[in-house]
Design a protein around this motif. Structure first.
Motif, PDB file in Angstrom:
ATOM      1  N   GLN A   1       0.854  -1.185   0.000  1.00 13.22           N
ATOM      2  CA  GLN A   1       0.000   0.000   0.000  1.00 13.22           C
ATOM      3  C   GLN A   1       0.888   1.231   0.000  1.00 13.22           C
ATOM      4  O   GLN A   1       2.080   1.148   0.265  1.00 13.22           O
ATOM      5  CB  GLN A   1      -0.885   0.001   1.249  1.00 13.22           C
ATOM      6  N   ASP A   2       0.286   2.371  -0.312  1.00 12.13           N
ATOM      7  CA  ASP A   2       1.041   3.619  -0.265  1.00 12.13           C
ATOM      8  C   ASP A   2       0.698   4.341   1.037  1.00 12.13           C
ATOM      9  O   ASP A   2      -0.378   4.926   1.164  1.00 12.13           O
ATOM     10  CB  ASP A   2       0.690   4.502  -1.466  1.00 12.13           C
TER      11      ASP A   2
ATOM     12  N   THR B   1      -0.011   8.631   1.155  1.00 12.45           N
ATOM     13  CA  THR B   1      -1.196   9.400   0.772  1.00 12.45           C
ATOM     14  C   THR B   1      -1.845   9.954   2.046  1.00 12.45           C
ATOM     15  O   THR B   1      -1.599   9.447   3.149  1.00 12.45           O
ATOM     16  CB  THR B   1      -2.226   8.508   0.050  1.00 12.45           C
ATOM     17  N   PRO B   2      -2.690  10.978   1.928  1.00  8.04           N
ATOM     18  CA  PRO B   2      -3.353  11.494   3.130  1.00  8.04           C
ATOM     19  C   PRO B   2      -4.118  10.414   3.880  1.00  8.04           C
ATOM     20  O   PRO B   2      -4.106  10.384   5.116  1.00  8.04           O
ATOM     21  CB  PRO B   2      -4.310  12.559   2.565  1.00  8.04           C
ATOM     22  N   GLU B   3      -4.750   9.495   3.142  1.00  5.00           N
ATOM     23  CA  GLU B   3      -5.474   8.402   3.800  1.00  5.00           C
ATOM     24  C   GLU B   3      -4.492   7.400   4.415  1.00  5.00           C
ATOM     25  O   GLU B   3      -4.689   6.916   5.524  1.00  5.00           O
ATOM     26  CB  GLU B   3      -6.383   7.676   2.804  1.00  5.00           C
ATOM     27  N   GLY B   4      -3.443   7.086   3.641  1.00  4.46           N
ATOM     28  CA  GLY B   4      -2.455   6.117   4.112  1.00  4.46           C
ATOM     29  C   GLY B   4      -1.743   6.572   5.367  1.00  4.46           C
ATOM     30  O   GLY B   4      -1.410   5.769   6.244  1.00  4.46           O
TER      31      GLY B   4
END
Lengths: 110, 151
Positions: free
Chosen positions: B106-107, B110-113
């Motif tokens: 996964q990344d 990112t803002p979600e990550g």
């Protein structure tokens, strides 16, 4: 490896001794959540005695930060060694947490 | 276990470590310490030993124990590390269901990550090692190979 907790005024200080990894992260999480449940709202985690952290340890810090904020509290970190600073920079978690160079500065920042 | 490198076996003076541990997270630090000790002996840099090797190997072992073997009492994790003055090659083999390393990644940037509790393991392995690959053609389980050249 263990976690020592004590109070400095209104602030709950947690010392992480050794490592924060997949094998002990739940212990830290539960200790902090227990204090949150008791009504504590200001937390400082001090890594001056910490050798290393893995992704699950980082994940627990993220989770605790969210839970403490949801209760109107604050979580701050202090005393990351060079390796830990690199780890936080690689994962950009240095942008998510307030990180102080020393325990004293962290305590003063609340 | 597969040979320690696609292009050669262990060279003269290489340290070879073969271990098999139960699927218990408490066993992980001892394996990491043993590999780091050999990297130190082969004059890998301080940061390579204390950060790159230590954290990347922790991640690979945690994946094998927790995700691969699901901490089952009847499954083991096998580790083969070959260290010489040029590089570290370490294979971590579980006995679990096959997985796709790329699909699992996964990344976390990112803002979600950034706000997720999980999803940083494979990312960290790749950032801290020169190569991270799942070896093909393994009849049972998964072998993840980590390679780090000595700077």
């Amino acid at each position: 490896m263990s976690f020592q907790m004590h109070r400095e005024g209104e602030i709950t200080v947690v010392d992480v001794e050794g490592q924060l990894i997949v094998g002990n992260r739940q212990e830290l999480k539960q200790k902090v959540l227990d204090e949150l449940e008791r009504g504590e709202r200001k937390f400082l985690i001090d890594f001056s005695q910490t050798g290393y952290i893995d992704s699950s340890g980082l994940g627990v810090l993220v989770s605790l930060s969210k839970k403490i904020r949801e209760q109107g509290g604050e979580l701050r970190l202090a005393n990351l060694n060079d390796d830990l600073k690199t780890l936080f920079e690689l994962t950009k978690l240095d942008t998510l947490f307030q990180i102080a160079e020393t325990r004293e500065r962290a305590l003063d920042s609340f | 276990m597969p040979a320690p490198g696609p292009d050669r076996g262990p060279g003269a003076g290489a340290s070879v470590l073969d271990l098999s541990i139960p699927s218990d997270v408490a066993e992980i630090p001892g394996v990491v310490d043993a590999v780091v000790e050999r990297c130190t002996a082969h004059r890998f840099s301080r940061q390579a030993c204390s950060l790159n090797v230590r954290v990347a190997l922790l991640e690979a072992l945690a994946n094998a124990v927790v995700k691969g073997n699901r901490q089952a009492d009847d499954k083991r994790v096998h580790v083969r590390a070959v260290v010489d003055d040029a590089r570290l090659v370490v294979d971590v083999q579980d006995e679990g269901e096959p997985f796709d390393l790329d699909a699992s990644a996964q990344d976390p940037l990112t803002p979600e990550g950034l706000l997720r509790e999980d999803g940083r393991g494979i990312f960290l392995m790749r950032r801290l090692m020169d190569a991270v690959e799942r070896l093909p053609g393994i009849p049972r389980g998964n072998v993840v190979r980590l390679t780090l050249r000595r700077a």
